[in-house]
Write an enzyme that holds these catalytic residues in place. Structure first.
Site, PDB file in Angstrom:
ATOM      1  N   GLN C 212      18.363-105.474  50.977  1.00 48.43           N
ATOM      2  CA  GLN C 212      17.383-106.557  50.977  1.00 48.43           C
ATOM      3  C   GLN C 212      16.305-106.191  49.971  1.00 48.43           C
ATOM      4  OE1 GLN C 212      17.898-109.400  53.419  1.00 48.43           O
ATOM      5  NE2 GLN C 212      19.852-108.415  52.945  1.00 48.43           N
ATOM      6  N   GLY C 253      13.137-115.169  59.348  1.00 46.06           N
ATOM      7  CA  GLY C 253      14.241-114.531  58.648  1.00 46.06           C
ATOM      8  C   GLY C 253      14.017-114.443  57.148  1.00 46.06           C
ATOM      9  N   HIS C 254      14.935-113.778  56.494  1.00 45.95           N
ATOM     10  CA  HIS C 254      14.767-113.565  55.045  1.00 45.95           C
ATOM     11  C   HIS C 254      14.843-114.866  54.269  1.00 45.95           C
ATOM     12  CE1 HIS C 254      19.327-112.289  54.890  1.00 45.95           C
ATOM     13  NE2 HIS C 254      19.173-113.463  55.440  1.00 45.95           N
ATOM     14  N   ASN C 255      14.005-114.917  53.223  1.00 41.78           N
ATOM     15  CA  ASN C 255      13.991-116.048  52.296  1.00 41.78           C
ATOM     16  C   ASN C 255      13.503-117.354  52.896  1.00 41.78           C
ATOM     17  OD1 ASN C 255      16.591-114.191  51.383  1.00 41.78           O
ATOM     18  ND2 ASN C 255      15.186-114.777  49.778  1.00 41.78           N
ATOM     19  N   SER C 273      16.542-118.431  55.006  1.00 40.88           N
ATOM     20  CA  SER C 273      16.617-119.401  53.910  1.00 40.88           C
ATOM     21  C   SER C 273      16.148-120.799  54.276  1.00 40.88           C
ATOM     22  CB  SER C 273      18.038-119.471  53.336  1.00 40.88           C
ATOM     23  OG  SER C 273      18.402-118.195  52.834  1.00 40.88           O
TER      24      SER C 273
END
Lengths: 360, 360, 360
Positions: C212, C253-255, C273
């Protein structure tokens, strides 16, 4: 000063690993199409990639982004091998291939062995020279840390804990006494491993605590997300098998067993004594009751509550569909009276069919 | 070296407390059946018990496991008094009896009074010699710690906090300024007590913070699970009454009141200003809206969302039943149109019953 | 000793800020009705207010409490301007007005610049004299802390992190390497910013980690609640825009991108995302799937699962209504067979309407 820092940083960046596309193929396999000599120094997403980057296409829905990418190379599946004219690698599993290439360009930072002077380590703890213990970390009695393992700043490692080789604990992780973590695990900040399970007995309306004397036993290659909690067993142990991947803010109750290579997304709760099989995928915020068994290869959709054992593989879902509030109000009010509606249908059927039967 | 350690550990284990079954009965009551002289040194589950262990049978469903147990003695209910030939204790409440016996064999580790040299304690804090403050803990101004209390490694105790006697905070607990924790409480790692409630006022689309000037007031004999958060009051206090038991990852909003002896399972969220009665049981991942009141002796099932006050005791549930995904898809799509289905039923009733009325 | 402490504390309290109602109006606007000379020294709730306190009435439902309040003054809306004879301020937005008055009487504690001797700060970190670093905090390489910022006890700040001016991190916050937090933010204890997103690729049933390599970028005036986790981006960054307010135990969460001035209540999970618009309000324990888009000005009710993009503003809800358990059992069993019920209705319609058609 600023410029000096910037220059030094650039220097670090330019010293970054770089190799040709052909070298990547030699290392990780796959079929090379196009110029193998193109130099790659980092991975990137389709849309934000720049020269020197390699990206990937795992799903046909992203074909439009592929058309506009500025990446120097791309990893594609056999069915999209001709979807671009960029230098490319064809792989049966572009996502996994990309993971490996990214791991090559972005290895975890090297561990410098040594115990920070501000760490508080009991003299009975065994810490090899290759392992590191960060600032303000606390390591208890009879702890054993494996080679090249890293304990982050502010971690608390209880008495009798064993941590395997190359396992990394980020900052502020807590591991209670006597728990075991295997090799090559990654534990993120705020995770709490081995707190007491919720074991209570009621006597005349007052809760009596049941001492939680089991442990948490974690296998190899397990990842544990930030602020995830895994309770120690009440009498026997809580077990997380090899290769399990746990996202953030997951709660795992006492005496749960998670089978090998199961992945669990964030915010999932698993109540006590439940056994989850191998190779399961549990979606975010799913909630799983206690004392049940879930078979291997089960997928549970996000937000789903599982109250009974699932003995067959498959995808299980149970989510109230969201709607505009006023529509939900109507549907929910009917749902509250669904038993009445079912009665009415039965009654209508009876009225409509009874005469027919009478006529026959 | 290894062998020496193992031998020393075994020595510690064999020095473990041990007593006869008759002595247990003398201490905790119940009816002794069989040899009272059998020696017991630990509790265990039916299936993993070994010689020297005492186990228990609380529910008839575990009778098969009782048949195979290798325990030296067992605690049973009156109705299963003859279900085994093992030496046994008959108790009206085998689970609570077991809790007491386990507490006898597994007392919390003794607290060695003293402030670790690496702890940072303000000179105005009052810490009796019998209390302990662990490594790298930080204790603010005017903090008062009770006798035989223990502050774990890495804890942060804000200014003006009061912590009662024999209360234990595990590693990395945070208590904000001016909060109070009663006597004999147990707080697990990562818990945060007294962070700001979510108090915001909207002005022209921008959120203005409302200072949170209340406190968190926690009674005696309360247990608070790992990574649970209890927000301070906005203006008045957030209150957790005596004997409340909170599992892990629970969120309690500002100005909530939890009545005495209520138990709340993991992952529950309780929004601001809600009052929960005494002796309630809230299942895991239940979500309770703000500004409502829940009566005493209410049970809320796991995964249930409570949006309105509950004025009567009882068990309340609201969970979308999980199913195979393709079945869920169908049912959910009908649920989205439940209002239409109800209309159709009404229409059918009308058509079917209107002629009858016309004929009468 | 106790008396001396109490006297000193009272002295501090009486030195507390105090001003007249008229001075409040001069400072914050609004219409003054009644005696402007009344002295005010604190804000309070309607029911617990005492002499010297100012309270507010935002909703007509609290009129009964207004009648009984012992406050010295009250902030009211134009439509309730005559609902009391107390000295009062009329404001179009009593809640926001109250927030400002409370902020005036309860400013955040002043920051005393300086690095505590027990903190471990890398020599390359830049910390202005006006900023503070608390006991046992750990600050990595090339970190930049803004003026008047405060890093609480036990915090861990990774290499390359930037923290803006006047931002405060309470105790035991973790920020991973290279993340950025803007100015005037407030981060509560146990929050983890920048842990790895849950990025995995499956290969032959084994999960491969995808490094990541993105960051977390947080704007200005953002509040982040206790034990909230915000994952770093997989390749690009995770972004929290200006003025976003996040309650406790939220997982991002990521993004993910959260638009400016969106407020999110506790226990919400947002999968990777997903893009959330500006000025949204997400209720507690709502769960939002990954890779979707939510428009500006969307409100999601507590406990609702959002699985698809929401392109229009509005209030969206999807909660199974709670009921007494026995009623839920019936309704849930019908819900499981809703497809059958719908079939029966179709069949009944057909039987009932077909003859009519036949007759026409």
């Amino acid at each position: 000063m600023r410029k000096a820092t910037a220059r030094r940083r650039t220097a670090i960046l330019t010293r970054r690993k770089s190799c040709t596309l052909a070298e990547i193929v030699r290392r990780f396999g796959g079929e090379l199409i196009g110029k193998g000599g193109v130099r790659i120094n980092q991975v990137a997403a389709l849309e934000s990639a720049q020269a020197g980057h390699i990206t990937f296409l795992s799903q046909p829905q992203y074909l439009p982004q592929l058309a506009g990418t500025r990446a120097s190379a791309v990893i594609v599946a056999p069915e999209t091998r001709n979807a671009t004219r960029l230098p490319r690698i064809v792989s049966d599993n572009p996502h996994a291939y990309f993971a490996k290439v990214s791991g090559f360009f972005n290895p975890p930072p090297p561990i410098k062995g040594g115990v920070h002077r501000s760490a508080v380590v009991d003299r009975t703890a065994r810490i090899p020279a290759s392992a590191s213990v960060g600032p303000c970390a606390v390591v208890g009695k009879n702890v054993r840390i494996g080679p090249r393992a890293a304990i982050g700043p502010g971690c608390s490692i209880g008495d009798g804990v064993t941590i395997g080789e190359e396992t990394r604990l980020h900052a502020n992780v807590t591991v209670y006494h006597d728990c075991r973590i295997g090799a090559r695990c990654l534990v993120h900040s705020g995770a709490v491993i081995g707190a007491d399970g919720f074991g209570l007995a009621s006597e005349k309306g007052v809760w009596k605590k049941i001492p939680q004397i089991g442990r948490v036993m974690i296998g190899n290659d397990v990842e544990i997300g930030a602020n995830t909690t895994i309770d120690r067993g009440a009498l026997d142990d809580t077990t997380i098998e090899d290769g399990v991947k746990l996202d953030n803010q997951i709660q795992i109750g006492h005496n749960v067993r998670i089978g090998a290579h199961t992945a669990i997304a964030a915010c999932v709760g698993i109540a006590g004594s439940t056994k989850i099989g191998e190779h399961c995928a549990i979606g975010g915020a799913a909630m799983i009751s206690g004392h049940i068994t879930i078979a291997d290869h089960v997928t549970v959709s996000g937000g789903t509550v599982i109250m009974k054992s699932l003995h067959q593989p498959g995808i299980y879902t149970g989510v109230f569909p969201a709607a505009l509030h006023q529509n939900w109000l109507k549907n929910a009010s009917h749902l509250r009276r669904l038993d009445e509606l079912a009665d009415k249908i039965r009654d209508l059927e009876h009225r409509l069919l009874a005469p027919e039967r009478g006529q026959s």
